[in-house]
Scaffold this motif. Structure first.
Motif: not given
Lengths: 496, 94
Positions: A386-387, A389-390, A392, B39, B44, B47-51
């Protein structure tokens, strides 16, 4: 220039198209020659896993008939190879893995059925890193591919077979796939032109899945015009892939050709990311990439420094996401429905799964499945998958802001030219670093092209990467075509 | 940094690893994860995750389509009998 060999060795798309349309050469002649040449060269490069002689010659005969009846088409009659991750009905599709060694595709990938409709003879399935996981084509179950510019060096990966065979002019067109640089990095290391299209432009139906939110099929060819011609055929909406929902205007070739004839780039802004400028890059690579950018400046482009503050996290972010998606995608290989099954007498279904997967997958694939399984596992999901993906999202936003200021972003494709076979196999992290300039493109779903802009002191090719805003693929191909038209001598064949 | 339990992860991934492989994998994966520690320092919050890149999945019409025949699909099955995949006995398995 009038024999099929002349056209093949030269590799110029326009000349081949014209020779076929004027019936100076036939598709059957060209296809036969391609098959002979590809087989002879394969002894040295190991670029191809399987040859589709009969299918290819049947398509070539059909193409010759269509040409004789006055039909035209961008790819009509021009032989092409596809990476062995893409399903071609009735041919093996191995993903270069023991797991799929005996798998025969029961249907065509969408890109393949579109190539068939265009009567482009599919002559071979190209070698790759196992399940497209690698940057050197050394993880293939069928043996590594050798770079035709220097057989002691890697061709890059994962689409190394496609790149090596095009560089040696076994044929001029091929398809690869790009999850984190797998089209662009081998294109750079082999001196050819490769486009990673915008995510969603090309269907992934019938392509063995690695990381579904990153994977994209694209052309790897002798020149940018070839890539554009392929894009007109393979792009566009496919009901079998819900992420591929973009209309194909089939204008890539026309726009790319028109762009290549431009006299001035006045008004075009090229971005140089300060993060890329500060990266460690081989001196020759740096010099040749600078010279290519200077060419664009000389015809009117403006060069602007830009900031991509989160791009430094691409490598970590990419590997967490791609391995997570891979661990899920590769769960289907269970030794039951298709693929390798352990011959051990298994006492339980669980043992059957575990033995089949342990014996069927190679080391790098297992390493990535385990990393992904870990990143998705209970207690670690938030901190890792999830980290990533954020982050990203942050990387993607960096590009969105940058493309408000510039039209394209230039960088080397790879920080170094082709490295020696075996040089990086023991150290996964140094191998992963080969893709440092290409990974962010996939994370943000952007298009990017790589094409040759020079050679290092050992005569090894050097690629320039241009990244664009989403759906701006044609601008990238246009800029590559313009460079190729005005900088002769860069698009050379490797001699074996 | 949290330690990776290779044995447990391999069990979850349904891949047999022997002791030697377990040690090798532990070393490699720990090194990779260590490299990714940076990381954690990226903020974050909010911040919404981008899947994926789509807000909405397009829907197609719900029409019946010709699918592959059973015998076509079974051609790639490593072990099948009477139109079924053959597997070890599962009754009594955990």
């Amino acid at each position: 220039m009038n024999t099929p060999e002349d056209f093949l060795s030269n590799g110029d798309f326009l000349k081949i198209r014209e020779a076929l349309d004027k019936k100076q050469i036939s598709s059957t002649e060209l296809t036969k020659l391609s098959l002979i040449k590809a087989k002879a060269q394969n002894d040295k490069t190991n670029a191809l896993i399987h040859f589709c002689d009969q299918q290819a010659l049947d398509t070539a005969a059909q193409a010759d008939k269509r040409i004789a009846s006055g039909e035209t088409g961008a790819l009509l009659g021009i032989p092409i190879a596809v990476k062995d991750l893409i399903l071609v009905k009735d041919a093996p599709t191995t993903a270069a893995s023991k797991m799929l060694e005996n798998f025969t595709a029961p249907y065509d990938a969408t890109v393949v059925s579109r190539l068939r409709s265009a009567s482009a003879p599919i002559i071979a399935k190209a070698n790759l890193d196992e399940f497209a996981m690698g940057s050197s084509n050394e993880t293939s179950f069928f043996g590594c591919v050798k770079n035709p510019w220097d057989l002691s060096r890697v061709p890059g990966g994962s689409s190394g077979g496609s790149a090596a065979a095009v560089a040696a002019r076994s044929f001029t067109l091929s398809l690869g796939t790009d999850t984190g640089g797998s089209i662009r990095q081998p294109s750079s290391l082999c001196g050819i032109t490769g486009l990673k299209p915008t995510y969603g432009r090309v269907s992934r139906y019938g392509v063995v899945a690695f990381a579904s939110s990153l994977d994209q099929v694209g052309p790897m060819c002798t020149d940018a015009l070839s890539c554009a011609a392929i894009m007109d055929v393979i792009s566009g909406r496919d009901l079998h892939d819900a992420t591929c929902n973009h209309e194909n205007k089939a204008d890539s070739f026309a726009l790319t050709k028109a762009y290549s004839e431009k006299q001035s780039l006045k008004g075009l802004k090229i971005g140089l990311a300060k993060q890329f400028l500060s990266s460690k890059v081989q001196t020759d690579v740096h010099r040749n990439v600078e010279a290519a950018i200077a060419y664009y400046k000389s015809v009117g482009a403006e060069v602007i420094e830009i900031d991509l503050p989160h791009v430094e996290h691409s490598l970590a972010c990419y590997y967490l996401i791609c391995t997570s998606e891979a661990s899920s995608n590769l769960a289907r290989y269970d030794g039951v429905r298709y693929g390798y099954r352990s011959p051990k007498e298994d006492s339980s279904l669980l043992d059957l799964y575990k033995n089949s997967r342990a014996e069927g997958f190679g080391d790098e694939v297992k390493r990535r499945i385990l990393l992904g399984t870990f990143a998705l596992s209970s207690g670690y999901y938030d901190d890792y998958f999830q980290k990533a993906a954020r982050i990203r999202r942050l990387i993607s936003k960096d590009f969105e802001s940058a493309f408000k200021k510039v039209d394209v972003i230039a960088s080397p494709t790879s920080p170094f030219t082709a490295f020696k076979l075996g040089e990086k196999t023991k150290d996964p992290l140094s191998m992963y670093a080969a893709d440092i300039f290409t990974l962010a493109t996939n994370l943000a779903g952007l298009p990017a092209v790589s094409f040759n802009v020079g050679f290092d002191q050992s005569n090894l090719p050097i690629g320039l990467q241009l990244q664009g805003a989403r759906w701006n693929d044609n601008l990238l191909l246009g800029l590559a075509a313009l460079y190729q038209k005005n900088n002769p001598g860069k698009n050379k064949a490797a001699t074996l | 940094m949290k330690e990776i339990d290779v044995k447990k992860v391999a069990e979850l991934a349904r891949i047999n690893v022997n002791q030697e492989q377990e040690a090798e994998l532990k070393l490699a994966l720990t090194q990779i994860l260590k490299h990714f520690e940076g990381l954690k320092n990226v903020n974050t919050d909010e911040v919404e995750p981008l899947f994926h890149f789509q807000d909405q999945m397009p829907l197609r019409e719900d029409l019946a389509e010709e699918a592959l025949k059973q015998e076509e699909l079974l051609k790639n099955a490593p072990n099948h009998v009477d139109g079924c995949f053959r597997i070890p006995k599962v009754i009594g398995d955990h």
